[in-house]
Design an enzyme around this catalytic site. Sequence first.
Site, PDB file in Angstrom:
ATOM      1  CB  THR A   8      -0.940   0.050   1.233  1.00 67.83           C
ATOM      2  OG1 THR A   8      -1.730   1.249   1.160  1.00 67.83           O
ATOM      3  CG2 THR A   8      -0.194   0.048   2.553  1.00 67.83           C
ATOM      4  CE  LYS A  13      -6.520   1.879   1.815  1.00 75.67           C
ATOM      5  NZ  LYS A  13      -6.625   1.135   0.544  1.00 75.67           N
ATOM      6  CG  ASP A  77      -9.400  -1.152  -3.813  1.00 74.29           C
ATOM      7  OD1 ASP A  77      -8.264  -0.681  -3.934  1.00 74.29           O
ATOM      8  OD2 ASP A  77     -10.405  -0.679  -4.385  1.00 74.29           O
ATOM      9  CB  SER A  78     -11.331   0.831   1.672  1.00 70.93           C
ATOM     10  OG  SER A  78     -10.625  -0.105   2.426  1.00 70.93           O
ATOM     11  CG  PHE A 150      -6.534   7.675   5.861  1.00 65.17           C
ATOM     12  CD1 PHE A 150      -7.015   7.196   4.654  1.00 65.17           C
ATOM     13  CD2 PHE A 150      -6.448   6.793   6.931  1.00 65.17           C
ATOM     14  CE1 PHE A 150      -7.403   5.872   4.517  1.00 65.17           C
ATOM     15  CE2 PHE A 150      -6.822   5.461   6.799  1.00 65.17           C
ATOM     16  CZ  PHE A 150      -7.306   4.998   5.585  1.00 65.17           C
ATOM     17  N   GLY A 151      -8.377  10.371   4.489  1.00 65.71           N
ATOM     18  CA  GLY A 151      -9.478  10.219   3.524  1.00 65.71           C
ATOM     19  C   GLY A 151     -10.772  10.851   4.006  1.00 65.71           C
TER      20      GLY A 151
HETATM   21  P1  IMP Z   1      -8.338   2.821  -1.693  1.00 63.06           P
HETATM   22  O1  IMP Z   1      -8.607   2.749  -3.175  1.00 63.06           O
HETATM   23  O2  IMP Z   1      -8.679   1.569  -0.979  1.00 63.06           O
HETATM   24  O3  IMP Z   1      -6.950   3.278  -1.354  1.00 63.06           O
HETATM   25  O4  IMP Z   1      -9.265   3.924  -1.060  1.00 63.06           O
HETATM   26  C1  IMP Z   1     -10.170   4.675  -1.795  1.00 63.06           C
HETATM   27  C2  IMP Z   1     -10.382   6.006  -1.134  1.00 63.06           C
HETATM   28  O5  IMP Z   1     -11.088   5.843   0.067  1.00 63.06           O
HETATM   29  C3  IMP Z   1      -9.086   6.741  -0.805  1.00 63.06           C
HETATM   30  O6  IMP Z   1      -9.245   8.093  -1.169  1.00 63.06           O
HETATM   31  C4  IMP Z   1      -8.965   6.600   0.680  1.00 63.06           C
HETATM   32  O7  IMP Z   1      -8.374   7.747   1.266  1.00 63.06           O
HETATM   33  C5  IMP Z   1     -10.406   6.451   1.119  1.00 63.06           C
HETATM   34  N1  IMP Z   1     -10.460   5.554   2.278  1.00 63.06           N
HETATM   35  C6  IMP Z   1     -10.071   4.248   2.309  1.00 63.06           C
HETATM   36  N2  IMP Z   1     -10.200   3.774   3.553  1.00 63.06           N
HETATM   37  C7  IMP Z   1     -10.652   4.797   4.304  1.00 63.06           C
HETATM   38  C8  IMP Z   1     -10.938   4.920   5.688  1.00 63.06           C
HETATM   39  O8  IMP Z   1     -10.785   4.006   6.493  1.00 63.06           O
HETATM   40  N3  IMP Z   1     -11.382   6.125   6.085  1.00 63.06           N
HETATM   41  C9  IMP Z   1     -11.559   7.169   5.248  1.00 63.06           C
HETATM   42  N4  IMP Z   1     -11.276   7.117   3.955  1.00 63.06           N
HETATM   43  C10 IMP Z   1     -10.826   5.927   3.486  1.00 63.06           C
END
Ligand code: IMP
Length: 197
Positions: A8, A13, A77-78, A150-151
Site C-alpha cells: 500500500t 492504512k 481496497d476500500s 485520513f481520507g
Molecule cells: P483505496 O482505493 O482503498 O486506497 O481507497 C479509496 C479512497 O477511500 C481513498 O481516497 C482513501 O483515502 C479512502 N479511504 C479508504 N479507507 C478509508 C478509511 O478508512 N477512512 C476514510 N477514507 C478511506
Amino acid sequence: MATLNFLTGNAGKLAEAQTLLSPLGWEIQSFEIDGEIPDVIEPQSDNLTNVALAKIAQGVELLASQNRLEESLLVEDSGLFIDALPEFPGVYSAQVLQSIGCDGILRLLDAERSAHFLTVAVLWTGEVVEVFIGRCDGQIAMESRGDGGFGYDPIFIPLAGDDDRTFAEMTHEEKSACSHRGRALRALYDYLNENGA
Ligand code: IMP
C-alpha cells in the site's frame, strides 16, 4: 514475530493494520523492492473485490520475480458508499476525494445521510489467496470534524460508536474497533490463527 508484507502507498492504512495486528503478534511491514513501494495498476472495475484481486495478482508476480514467493502479502481496497448517491463514490472513492474532497460530498447531501464503508482485504499466504470483507455502517456528518485518520474520516460517523464522533475524532484503536478495515483484518487474523500461519 511473524511478518506480513502490506502492499500500500497509504500510510494511514499501514498504521491502522500495525495498530490492529502488532499486539496480536504480527509485524506489518510495507512491501518494498529495493527500498521502493512498487507501482501496481488499479483496473477500472465496478467491484472492490475485482480491484483487490487484480492488485494481489500483480503483487504475487512481484514476489515471484524476487524469489520471495513463500512470503505473505496483503493488499486491500476500500470504498465509501452513500445511500443517497447510489454506488457513489464507491469504487471511485479515491478519484472523488481528490477532485471534490470531503467538502464536495457534504455539498451534495440533504437529510438522507446514511452510508457505509467496505474493505476487501486479500491475503497471499505464501500458498493460496484468501479474501476477507469488512463493513462499517454509519452516516455522513453535517460538517467535517477531527484531525486524525485520513481520507473521508472527518465526515464519517460510525453507527457502532458510543457517540457522534467522526472517525477523524477517534484514536486508531477506537476506529479499528468498529471500522470496515478493523473487521476485515480481524477476520484475516482469525484465519491466520486457525490455519497455523
Ligand atoms: P483505496 O482505493 O482503498 O486506497 O481507497 C479509496 C479512497 O477511500 C481513498 O481516497 C482513501 O483515502 C479512502 N479511504 C479508504 N479507507 C478509508 C478509511 O478508512 N477512512 C476514510 N477514507 C478511506
